[in-house]
Design an enzyme around this catalytic site. Structure first.
Site, PDB file in Angstrom:
ATOM      1  NE  ARG A  87     -46.922  26.217 -16.243  1.00 30.12           N
ATOM      2  CZ  ARG A  87     -47.391  26.050 -17.511  1.00 30.12           C
ATOM      3  NH1 ARG A  87     -46.665  26.463 -18.625  1.00 30.12           N
ATOM      4  NH2 ARG A  87     -48.747  26.239 -17.774  1.00 30.12           N
ATOM      5  N   GLY A  97     -49.594  33.999 -17.651  1.00 26.56           N
ATOM      6  CA  GLY A  97     -50.124  35.387 -18.007  1.00 26.56           C
ATOM      7  C   GLY A  97     -51.569  35.246 -18.741  1.00 26.56           C
ATOM      8  CG  ASP A 136     -41.975  28.930 -20.313  1.00 28.24           C
ATOM      9  OD1 ASP A 136     -40.635  28.901 -20.704  1.00 28.24           O
ATOM     10  OD2 ASP A 136     -42.524  29.425 -20.810  1.00 28.24           O
ATOM     11  CG  ASN A 137     -44.314  26.136 -22.467  1.00 31.24           C
ATOM     12  OD1 ASN A 137     -44.980  26.582 -21.810  1.00 31.24           O
ATOM     13  ND2 ASN A 137     -43.755  26.577 -23.868  1.00 31.24           N
TER      14      ASN A 137
HETATM   15  P1  AMP Z   1     -46.305  30.341 -24.230  1.00 31.43           P
HETATM   16  O1  AMP Z   1     -45.110  30.706 -25.586  1.00 31.43           O
HETATM   17  O2  AMP Z   1     -47.622  30.159 -24.951  1.00 31.43           O
HETATM   18  O3  AMP Z   1     -45.549  29.230 -23.525  1.00 31.43           O
HETATM   19  O4  AMP Z   1     -46.139  31.680 -23.617  1.00 31.43           O
HETATM   20  C1  AMP Z   1     -44.936  32.094 -22.735  1.00 31.43           C
HETATM   21  C2  AMP Z   1     -45.194  32.884 -21.691  1.00 31.43           C
HETATM   22  O5  AMP Z   1     -46.061  34.384 -22.289  1.00 31.43           O
HETATM   23  C3  AMP Z   1     -46.237  32.526 -20.516  1.00 31.43           C
HETATM   24  O6  AMP Z   1     -45.831  33.126 -19.492  1.00 31.43           O
HETATM   25  C4  AMP Z   1     -47.552  32.980 -21.278  1.00 31.43           C
HETATM   26  O7  AMP Z   1     -48.428  32.936 -19.930  1.00 31.43           O
HETATM   27  C5  AMP Z   1     -47.248  34.350 -21.701  1.00 31.43           C
HETATM   28  N1  AMP Z   1     -48.611  34.703 -22.435  1.00 31.43           N
HETATM   29  C6  AMP Z   1     -48.714  34.109 -23.786  1.00 31.43           C
HETATM   30  N2  AMP Z   1     -49.633  34.672 -24.510  1.00 31.43           N
HETATM   31  C7  AMP Z   1     -50.375  35.387 -23.596  1.00 31.43           C
HETATM   32  C8  AMP Z   1     -51.394  36.657 -23.612  1.00 31.43           C
HETATM   33  N3  AMP Z   1     -52.136  36.532 -24.606  1.00 31.43           N
HETATM   34  N4  AMP Z   1     -51.621  37.352 -22.673  1.00 31.43           N
HETATM   35  C9  AMP Z   1     -50.778  37.274 -21.575  1.00 31.43           C
HETATM   36  N5  AMP Z   1     -49.813  36.390 -21.268  1.00 31.43           N
HETATM   37  C10 AMP Z   1     -49.336  35.509 -22.440  1.00 31.43           C
HETATM   38 MG    MG Z   2     -46.404  28.242 -21.903  1.00 29.40          MG
END
Ligand code: AMP
Ligand code: MG
Length: 495
Positions: free
Chosen positions: A174, A77, A244-245
């Site tokens: 991932r 994202g 996903d991480n």
């Molecule tokens: P995370 O918890 O950082 O691993 O993010 C989980 C999901 O949310 C992933 O698909 C990220 O790409 C998306 N995501 C987190 N923050 C943002 C943002 N500011 N804009 C777009 N997508 C985001």
């Molecule tokens: Mg992530």
């Protein structure tokens, strides 16, 4: 999205990018010099304002299990893969984080704020130098744009500085990249992606077949175990171990609400989003890796169509985990010889460390100063590690003294000399880690336009096992002001 693993997308044009810091070592890995990093072109390319000729930036599609539940399609994202660089026999995928919206941004903005970017930048390189498998970081820039965020999710949004990190890894694929295809019952694309991953990143396994898919899963399992054992060794808590991480290469990926153990505590997590269940607490990380591997096994099952061999690999993980854990803990204690009581010695220590709020890093580093001769009192050697030394009294004190007696007796079995053991332990137990408040100090100073703390911490963390007497002020317990401060010990998921 169906039938595809990624989407082409161009990074957003940023208002006025400016460089905060770059990793010389990573530039060198990419075949670039420090001088290159000062050029106008570097600024443009690593902020996403200019696309290199003949490259096609893209964002990846993936799904994931978040906090134990299937969350459907997620995807990059706010990450965009720029290109791949082949240099010195290695392949580096370069990815910008915070470079604008992609088809996977859902209702978010695709941007990243300065504080989370500094944290990702410093920690990826620190982890690498600690010897933990990780994605790397190349550069940290301010985008020049303002980003709206509600830090505590309590209805008080405010504008913050936007930033962009360029991170690098052999690949950013991932567990969730496979899960999304399995969820869509798209076996054809699933096979394409598994075959691609084996061909490019697990080349040594040979050409894809059912047997090779199992070998692949087995190696992902082994690499993930190695990664999580390294986290436990240095006291790193990832904070958001959703599938996903989880990197398919066993790399630490996505530095979000991570934290470092200060007081040794199996129940600690820095992630406030997870405060109710503490699913991703320090002591639970190795079990969560297993849970995530089970999800990966389910995802690739359609290519294998036999559950038993996949289950056997997961059972082997369960058997290998305690063995690998004890081996790692023994190395922290400088124990190389065999003794059937070692498991117990470790367990007793863990209990004591937790009943006495003890700084993990200081404790293990100081412990190497002990000798076999019992002429030194163990408690006095580690006293700097206690947050409340006045509480080490009565029963607790005698338990500690008993433990040190046992440990010193156990040391007599060691063939290595005291000096040799100390040297060995100091390659296992770091002196400098990115304490939660250190990252916050770097953030506060960059916010005021002062980049010197980032540079200072970056340099110290390049040699985490060296004494560096000139930097001794960072070998200290967490200051009291940082105990419950937002950003220091309390972080939330996305920023
Ligand atoms: P995370 O918890 O950082 O691993 O993010 C989980 C999901 O949310 C992933 O698909 C990220 O790409 C998306 N995501 C987190 N923050 C943002 C943002 N500011 N804009 C777009 N997508 C985001
Ligand atoms: Mg992530």
């Amino acid at each position: 999205m169906r039938g595809a693993c990624f989407s082409y997308v161009k990074p957003k044009h940023t208002a006025k990018p400016s460089l905060i810091h770059f990793s010389s070592e990573m530039l060198n890995e990419l075949g670039l010099s420090d001088e290159d990093a000062t050029s106008e072109e570097f600024l443009k390319v690593f902020s996403g304002n200019e696309i290199l000729p003949n490259t096609n930036p893209y964002a990846m599609c993936y799904g994931g299990h978040q906090f134990g539940n299937w969350a459907g399609q997620l995807g990059d994202g706010r990450a965009i893969n720029l290109c791949e660089v082949k240099n010195k026999g290695k392949n580096w995928a370069l990815q910008l984080k915070g470079a604008g919206e992609t088809p996977y941004s859902r209702n978010a903005d695709g941007l990243a704020v300065l504080r989370s970017s500094i944290r990702e930048y410093l920690c990826s390189e620190a982890m690498y130098h600690l010897g933990v498998p990780t994605t790397r970081a190349v550069s940290l820039m301010l985008s020049g744009d303002a980003v709206l965020r509600d830090v505590l999710y309590n209805g008080n949004p405010d504008y913050e500085k936007g930033a962009i990190v360029c991170r690098a890894a052999e690949s950013f694929i991932r567990f969730g990249s496979f899960e999304i295809l399995a969820a869509q019952q798209d076996d054809k694309t699933l096979k394409t992606l598994v075959d691609y991953t084996i061909k490019h990143h697990y080349t040594h396994l040979g050409s894809p077949s059912k047997r090779v898919y199992l070998d692949f899963f087995k190696e992902v399992t082994a690499r993930s175990l190695k990664m999580v054992i390294a986290w436990q060794r240095v006291g790193f808590v990832h904070g958001v171990m959703n599938t996903d991480n989880m990197s398919i290469l066993g790399l630490t990926i996505d530095y979000g609400p991570y934290g470092w153990l200060e007081g040794y505590d199996h129940g600690w997590t820095p992630n406030t989003t997870d405060s109710a269940n503490k699913r991703y607490r320090y002591g639970n990380q190795p079990q969560i890796v297993l849970w995530n591997l089970l999800k990966l096994a389910n995802a690739i099952y359609p290519l294998i169509e036999e559950a038993k061999p996949l289950e056997d690999i997961l059972t082997a993980y369960q058997e290998e985990l305690p063995v690998a854990y004890v081996k790692m803990m023994k190395s922290k204690l400088g124990l190389q010889e065999l003794d059937k009581e070692d498991g117990l010695l470790i367990e007793e220590l863990e209990n004591l460390l937790q009943s006495s709020e003890t700084d993990m890093t200081i404790f293990f580093r100081q412990l190497s100063n002990l000798n076999k001769a019992k002429s030194i009192d163990g408690l006095s050697i580690v006293k700097e590690a206690f947050y409340a030394p006045q509480e080490i009294e009565g029963k607790l004190k005698s338990q500690w003294l008993d433990w040190f007696l046992k440990y010193q007796k156990r040391l007599e079995k060691e063939i290595a000399s005291d000096a040799e053991r100390k040297a060995f332990m100091n390659t296992i137990n770091p002196k400098y880690v990115l304490r939660n408040y250190m990252a916050q100090l770097a953030i506060d100073s960059v916010d005021k336009g002062d980049y010197s703390v980032v540079s200072e911490l970056f340099m110290i963390l390049e040699k985490p096992y060296s004494e560096q007497p000139e930097n001794i002020k960072w070998f200290a317990k967490r200051p009291e002001w940082a105990r419950n401060k937002v950003g220091c010990s309390m972080l939330s998921c996305s920023s």
